[in-house]
Design a protein around this motif. Structure first.
Motif, PDB file in Angstrom:
ATOM      1  N   VAL A 136       0.759  -1.272  -0.114  1.00  0.00           N
ATOM      2  CA  VAL A 136       0.034  -0.032  -0.120  1.00  0.00           C
ATOM      3  C   VAL A 136       0.769   1.173  -0.037  1.00  0.00           C
ATOM      4  O   VAL A 136       0.676   2.372  -0.774  1.00  0.00           O
ATOM      5  N   LEU A 137       2.092   1.469   0.881  1.00  0.00           N
ATOM      6  CA  LEU A 137       2.828   2.343   0.853  1.00  0.00           C
ATOM      7  C   LEU A 137       3.610   2.440  -0.351  1.00  0.00           C
ATOM      8  O   LEU A 137       3.601   3.753  -0.759  1.00  0.00           O
ATOM      9  N   LYS A 138       3.832   1.489  -1.082  1.00  0.00           N
ATOM     10  CA  LYS A 138       4.571   1.697  -2.314  1.00  0.00           C
ATOM     11  C   LYS A 138       3.621   2.094  -3.217  1.00  0.00           C
ATOM     12  O   LYS A 138       4.120   3.033  -4.176  1.00  0.00           O
ATOM     13  N   THR A 139       2.524   1.717  -3.394  1.00  0.00           N
ATOM     14  CA  THR A 139       1.369   2.173  -4.451  1.00  0.00           C
ATOM     15  C   THR A 139       1.272   3.630  -4.011  1.00  0.00           C
ATOM     16  O   THR A 139       1.134   4.470  -5.071  1.00  0.00           O
ATOM     17  N   GLN A 140       1.155   4.242  -3.004  1.00  0.00           N
ATOM     18  CA  GLN A 140       0.968   5.632  -2.617  1.00  0.00           C
ATOM     19  C   GLN A 140       2.150   6.403  -2.848  1.00  0.00           C
ATOM     20  O   GLN A 140       1.979   7.515  -3.235  1.00  0.00           O
ATOM     21  N   ALA A 141       3.337   5.974  -2.872  1.00  0.00           N
ATOM     22  CA  ALA A 141       4.522   6.542  -3.108  1.00  0.00           C
ATOM     23  C   ALA A 141       4.414   6.682  -4.484  1.00  0.00           C
ATOM     24  O   ALA A 141       5.108   7.752  -5.214  1.00  0.00           O
ATOM     25  N   GLU A 142       4.426   5.584  -5.392  1.00  0.00           N
ATOM     26  CA  GLU A 142       4.244   5.859  -6.885  1.00  0.00           C
ATOM     27  C   GLU A 142       3.219   6.934  -7.281  1.00  0.00           C
ATOM     28  O   GLU A 142       3.601   7.519  -8.153  1.00  0.00           O
ATOM     29  N   ASN A 143       2.058   6.778  -6.802  1.00  0.00           N
ATOM     30  CA  ASN A 143       0.990   7.886  -7.127  1.00  0.00           C
ATOM     31  C   ASN A 143       1.356   9.006  -6.968  1.00  0.00           C
ATOM     32  O   ASN A 143       1.220  10.094  -7.660  1.00  0.00           O
ATOM     33  N   THR A 144       2.178   9.380  -5.527  1.00  0.00           N
ATOM     34  CA  THR A 144       2.612  10.642  -5.238  1.00  0.00           C
ATOM     35  C   THR A 144       3.681  11.171  -6.412  1.00  0.00           C
ATOM     36  O   THR A 144       3.933  12.205  -6.699  1.00  0.00           O
ATOM     37  N   ASN A 145       4.657  10.199  -6.524  1.00  0.00           N
ATOM     38  CA  ASN A 145       5.612  10.426  -7.602  1.00  0.00           C
ATOM     39  C   ASN A 145       5.242  10.866  -8.962  1.00  0.00           C
ATOM     40  O   ASN A 145       5.641  11.721  -9.600  1.00  0.00           O
ATOM     41  N   LYS A 146       4.130  10.126  -9.310  1.00  0.00           N
ATOM     42  CA  LYS A 146       3.476  10.534 -10.589  1.00  0.00           C
ATOM     43  C   LYS A 146       2.951  12.004 -10.628  1.00  0.00           C
ATOM     44  O   LYS A 146       2.905  12.513 -11.623  1.00  0.00           O
ATOM     45  N   ALA A 147       2.093  12.130  -9.356  1.00  0.00           N
ATOM     46  CA  ALA A 147       1.569  13.298  -9.244  1.00  0.00           C
ATOM     47  C   ALA A 147       2.505  14.358  -9.161  1.00  0.00           C
ATOM     48  O   ALA A 147       2.165  15.592  -9.913  1.00  0.00           O
ATOM     49  N   ALA A 148       3.600  14.154  -8.639  1.00  0.00           N
ATOM     50  CA  ALA A 148       4.760  15.269  -8.512  1.00  0.00           C
ATOM     51  C   ALA A 148       5.272  15.618  -9.805  1.00  0.00           C
ATOM     52  O   ALA A 148       5.502  16.591 -10.202  1.00  0.00           O
ATOM     53  N   LYS A 149       5.608  14.344 -10.687  1.00  0.00           N
ATOM     54  CA  LYS A 149       5.978  14.463 -11.999  1.00  0.00           C
ATOM     55  C   LYS A 149       5.029  15.314 -12.678  1.00  0.00           C
ATOM     56  O   LYS A 149       5.730  16.337 -13.557  1.00  0.00           O
ATOM     57  N   LYS A 150       3.483  15.037 -12.877  1.00  0.00           N
ATOM     58  CA  LYS A 150       2.758  15.592 -13.489  1.00  0.00           C
ATOM     59  C   LYS A 150       2.667  17.188 -13.173  1.00  0.00           C
ATOM     60  O   LYS A 150       2.647  18.055 -14.364  1.00  0.00           O
ATOM     61  N   PHE A 151       3.048  17.335 -12.071  1.00  0.00           N
ATOM     62  CA  PHE A 151       2.898  18.827 -11.691  1.00  0.00           C
ATOM     63  C   PHE A 151       3.972  19.583 -12.025  1.00  0.00           C
ATOM     64  O   PHE A 151       3.897  20.673 -12.594  1.00  0.00           O
ATOM     65  N   MET A 152       5.227  19.139 -11.836  1.00  0.00           N
ATOM     66  CA  MET A 152       6.384  19.754 -12.438  1.00  0.00           C
ATOM     67  C   MET A 152       6.463  19.844 -13.943  1.00  0.00           C
ATOM     68  O   MET A 152       6.763  21.026 -14.373  1.00  0.00           O
ATOM     69  N   GLU A 153       5.846  18.898 -14.763  1.00  0.00           N
ATOM     70  CA  GLU A 153       5.732  19.059 -16.256  1.00  0.00           C
ATOM     71  C   GLU A 153       4.690  20.368 -16.456  1.00  0.00           C
ATOM     72  O   GLU A 153       4.967  21.190 -17.217  1.00  0.00           O
ATOM     73  N   GLU A 154       3.488  20.220 -15.714  1.00  0.00           N
ATOM     74  CA  GLU A 154       2.652  21.345 -15.928  1.00  0.00           C
ATOM     75  C   GLU A 154       3.353  22.705 -15.592  1.00  0.00           C
ATOM     76  O   GLU A 154       3.129  23.918 -16.176  1.00  0.00           O
ATOM     77  N   ASN A 155       3.953  22.678 -14.350  1.00  0.00           N
ATOM     78  CA  ASN A 155       4.727  24.096 -14.105  1.00  0.00           C
ATOM     79  C   ASN A 155       5.623  24.570 -15.072  1.00  0.00           C
ATOM     80  O   ASN A 155       5.773  25.678 -15.389  1.00  0.00           O
ATOM     81  N   GLU A 156       6.463  23.476 -15.570  1.00  0.00           N
ATOM     82  CA  GLU A 156       7.474  23.798 -16.879  1.00  0.00           C
ATOM     83  C   GLU A 156       6.561  24.553 -17.969  1.00  0.00           C
ATOM     84  O   GLU A 156       6.960  25.345 -18.835  1.00  0.00           O
ATOM     85  N   LEU A 158       3.594  25.949 -18.074  1.00  0.00           N
ATOM     86  CA  LEU A 158       3.236  27.384 -17.704  1.00  0.00           C
ATOM     87  C   LEU A 158       4.307  28.389 -17.779  1.00  0.00           C
ATOM     88  O   LEU A 158       4.159  29.536 -18.182  1.00  0.00           O
ATOM     89  N   LYS A 159       5.568  27.886 -17.108  1.00  0.00           N
ATOM     90  CA  LYS A 159       6.673  28.758 -17.505  1.00  0.00           C
ATOM     91  C   LYS A 159       6.947  29.064 -18.796  1.00  0.00           C
ATOM     92  O   LYS A 159       7.224  30.333 -19.274  1.00  0.00           O
ATOM     93  N   ARG A 160       6.955  28.186 -19.692  1.00  0.00           N
ATOM     94  CA  ARG A 160       7.385  28.378 -21.154  1.00  0.00           C
ATOM     95  C   ARG A 160       6.137  29.189 -21.926  1.00  0.00           C
ATOM     96  O   ARG A 160       6.559  30.144 -22.542  1.00  0.00           O
ATOM     97  N   ILE A 161       4.811  29.069 -21.685  1.00  0.00           N
ATOM     98  CA  ILE A 161       3.892  29.807 -22.035  1.00  0.00           C
ATOM     99  C   ILE A 161       4.076  31.375 -21.517  1.00  0.00           C
ATOM    100  O   ILE A 161       3.577  32.267 -22.106  1.00  0.00           O
TER     101      ILE A 161
END
Length: 244
Positions: A136-156, A158-161
């Protein structure tokens, strides 16, 4: 072998078999936990602790009896060995000593493996819970990592835009600011005109009020003069009639 020791030996073999089955590497702890979570185990769970303690007490009693038999026949064996007058008794005593030692090992190992089996089941259950929590903790960590990567990509993105449209937005903002300043000036001008018209209207109202007061006074004066004129006319008529 008597019936009770045959039962203890069978119990010992069953314990060894269960321990070997529990130690098989290709059966994961999660599978054992599913087996332990059957409804059958829930129904007998109330009697499990009582049965466990009862079996421990029985095995301890049998172990102590075997120890007593070993000590008994060991001392007799020492006495019989010192005397050479009874060779048959010596062999009979050695046979009983062997049986008592066998019973000692059977009861001792049965007691030991019974405690080991209980501890092994507890450890397997705890390991299964830890593995499930780890999953369960591994799944949560993977989901958190995916969400963080997605947030970083969206942030990049927005910066380019913002970098690409920064100048256009600045021009638009400047135009909007100019328009707002012009609208503010227009509103100030209209407000000034409205305040001037309001003050003029107030002055006109004051003048009309003063004129109304003057007309009221003149009307009162005219009414007074009219009443005096009527009195004078009545007096004149009276004098004329009296003269004639």
């Amino acid at each position: 072998m008597t019936l009770q020791w045959a039962a203890v030996a069978t119990f010992l073999y069953a314990e060894i078999g269960l321990i070997l089955i529990f130690c098989l590497p290709f059966i994961p702890p999660q599978r054992w936990q599913k087996i332990f979570s059957f409804n059958v185990w829930g129904k007998i769970a109330t009697f499990w602790n009582k049965a466990f303690l009862t079996i421990i007490i029985l095995l301890i009693v049998l172990f102590l009896d075997a120890v007593r038999e070993v000590r008994k026949y060991s001392s007799v064996h020492t006495i019989e060995k010192s005397s050479t007058s009874r060779p048959d008794a010596y062999e009979h005593t050695q046979m009983k000593l062997f049986r008592s030692q066998r019973n000692l090992y059977i009861s001792g190992f049965s007691l030991f493996f019974w405690l080991v089996l209980r501890r092994l089941v507890t450890l397997i259950t705890q390991l299964a819970k830890e593995l499930s929590n780890k999953g369960v903790l591994k799944t949560q960590a993977e989901n958190t990592n995916k969400a963080a990567k997605k947030f970083m990509e969206e942030n990049e993105k927005l910066k380019r835009i913002l970098k690409s449209h920064g100048k256009d937005e600045e021009c638009v903002l400047e135009a909007e600011n100019k328009k707002l300043v012009e609208d503010q000036q227009k509103l100030k001008t209209e407000l000034r005109k409205t305040s001037d018209a309001l003050s003029k209207a107030q002055n006109d109202v004051m003048e009309m009020k003063m004129q109304s007061e003057r007309l009221s006074k003149e009307y009162d004066q005219l009414l007074k003069e009219h009443s005096e004129l009527q009195v004078f006319t009545k007096l004149l008529n009276y004098l004329l009639m009296r003269k004639w």
